[in-house]
Design an enzyme around this catalytic site. Structure first.
Site, PDB file in Angstrom:
ATOM      1  N   CYS A  62       0.826  -1.226   0.000  1.00  0.00           N
ATOM      2  CA  CYS A  62       0.000   0.000   0.000  1.00  0.00           C
ATOM      3  C   CYS A  62       0.852   1.265   0.000  1.00  0.00           C
ATOM      4  CB  CYS A  62      -0.879  -0.025   1.249  1.00  0.00           C
ATOM      5  SG  CYS A  62      -1.793   1.504   1.531  1.00  0.00           S
ATOM      6  N   TYR A 193      -5.260   6.280  -8.846  1.00  0.00           N
ATOM      7  CA  TYR A 193      -6.442   5.505  -8.425  1.00  0.00           C
ATOM      8  C   TYR A 193      -7.692   5.974  -9.164  1.00  0.00           C
ATOM      9  CZ  TYR A 193      -4.130   2.980  -4.636  1.00  0.00           C
ATOM     10  OH  TYR A 193      -3.332   2.128  -3.915  1.00  0.00           O
TER      11      TYR A 193
END
Ligand SMILES: N[C@@H](CCC(=O)N[C@@H](CS)C(=O)NCC(=O)O)C(=O)O
Length: 351
Positions: A62, A193
């Site tokens: 992440c 994203y």
């Protein structure tokens, strides 16, 4: 210790959830962290800075957790804050400790990070996200506010920094640093994203253009200076790095950010390699976790779950020659030592 609303400047909705929560007809919107208590030197939220009390839970996949890992290493907080690393693949109960013996975190004795969220607030409806800072004695989540966490590591945790720790958020540069980070967050960190989880052509194209516009701007900025804020590494570099290091392995293909590869921008590629080769950056990066997480978890984007074999990672170790720009990477400080025993990246995750 009040919990915050899940709506905020970044809008309401899911982050990447278990990878699929972002789908549907609504545009991708990142949720703001729900738990925003701060651990501070004066303990005003009830959480004082204290060695040995908190556990940092990360996924090495992440980028938001990657920031916390790098700050933790650069500042030498390893002795003060212990580290838990989750499996890069979430299941339907989210992040889990399947890499640990018996599938349990050895310090918190829990199988899922959600147990720490539940201990903090039962029935909390939001996602279980990393990074998370957990209070070891009560096994309760303290914060998942990744934007604040690293700034607090840099400023509130000073008493427990290692000797020679750099100043990652220098007071004199804060306004400009915040401005740079805001653009990088919106267009690059979160921009990839928005492109990857777009559900309409228009939304994807907007995000794609923002990503590459901003990359061009930072590339120009970095052509004549070693780091984003000048001669020394700051929080702004940490934040840009966590996206750049994932770019060719994941965002270029999986998120369709493919105007060009990072390796095709000579300035950004050398800058990213410089940081990768700096102690505290590359030694936190596990390309195996990164690739398996994105390609296997986001089944809406990649239904087969097949993880690509490329790209060739060996270039990360190639000379970057950014020393020629001068600079003092750690300012008046020194580089951190090697990662703590047991935290080395396995061969599968390294170039
Ligand atoms: N969701 C956090 C950011 C951190 C984040 O999105 N982490 C991801 C991994 S890269 C995660 O844990 N996603 C699971 C979820 O949010 O349910 C926020 O925007 O406040």
């Amino acid at each position: 210790m009040a919990a915050m609303s899940t709506t905020g400047p970044y809008g309401a909705g899911d982050a990447d959830g278990a990878g699929n929560a972002a789908y549907g007809r609504k545009p991708f919107k990142r949720s703001r962290s729900h738990f925003a208590d701060r651990v501070t030197a004066d303990g005003r939220d009830g959480w004082p800075v204290e060695a040995g009390r908190y556990r940092l839970v990360v996924s090495r996949a992440c980028p938001w957790a990657g920031r916390a890992l790098i700050s933790w290493r650069l500042l030498g907080l390893e002795d003060a804050i212990s580290l838990a690393v989750t499996d890069p693949i979430q299941d339907d109960r989210s992040w889990r400790f399947t890499l640990d013996p018996g599938g349990r975190d050895p310090v918190l004795a829990i199988r899922y990070l959600s147990e720490a969220y539940d201990a903090r607030e039962s029935g909390y409806p939001g996602g279980v996200s990393v990074p998370a800072l957990v209070d070891v004695p009560t096994k309760r989540l303290v914060t998942n506010d990744y934007q604040r966490l690293t700034l607090d590591f840099a400023t509130e945790w000073r008493a427990l920094h290692r000797d020679g720790a750099p100043d990652l958020y220098p007071r004199a540069l804060r306004e400009e640093t915040d401005e740079v980070m805001e653009g990088v967050y919106r267009d690059v960190n979160n921009g990839v994203y928005r492109a990857g989880f777009a559900t309409t052509q228009e939304e994807y194209e907007d995000a794609f253009r923002a990503v590459f516009r901003r990359l061009a701007t930072v590339s120009e900025r970095l052509a004549g200076r070693r780091y984003l804020m000048g001669d020394s590494i700051t929080e702004a570099d940490i934040r840009l790095f966590t996206t750049l290091v994932r770019f060719d392995a994941v965002y270029h293909g999986h998120f369709k950010c493919n105007a060009y590869k990072l390796a095709e921008d000579p300035v950004l590629w050398a800058y990213a390699r410089d940081l990768y080769q700096t102690p505290g950056f590359g030694d936190t990066v596990d390309f195996d976790h990164i690739k398996r997480h994105y390609y296997q978890v986001h089944t809406g984007v990649n239904p087969t779950g097949i993880v690509p074999l490329g790209p060739d990672l060996s270039g990360w170790l190639a000379p970057h020659r950014r020393q020629e720009l001068g600079g003092r990477p750690f300012g008046d400080g020194t580089p951190p030592g090697p990662p703590p025993a047991g935290e080395e990246i396995p061969a599968a995750g390294r170039p």
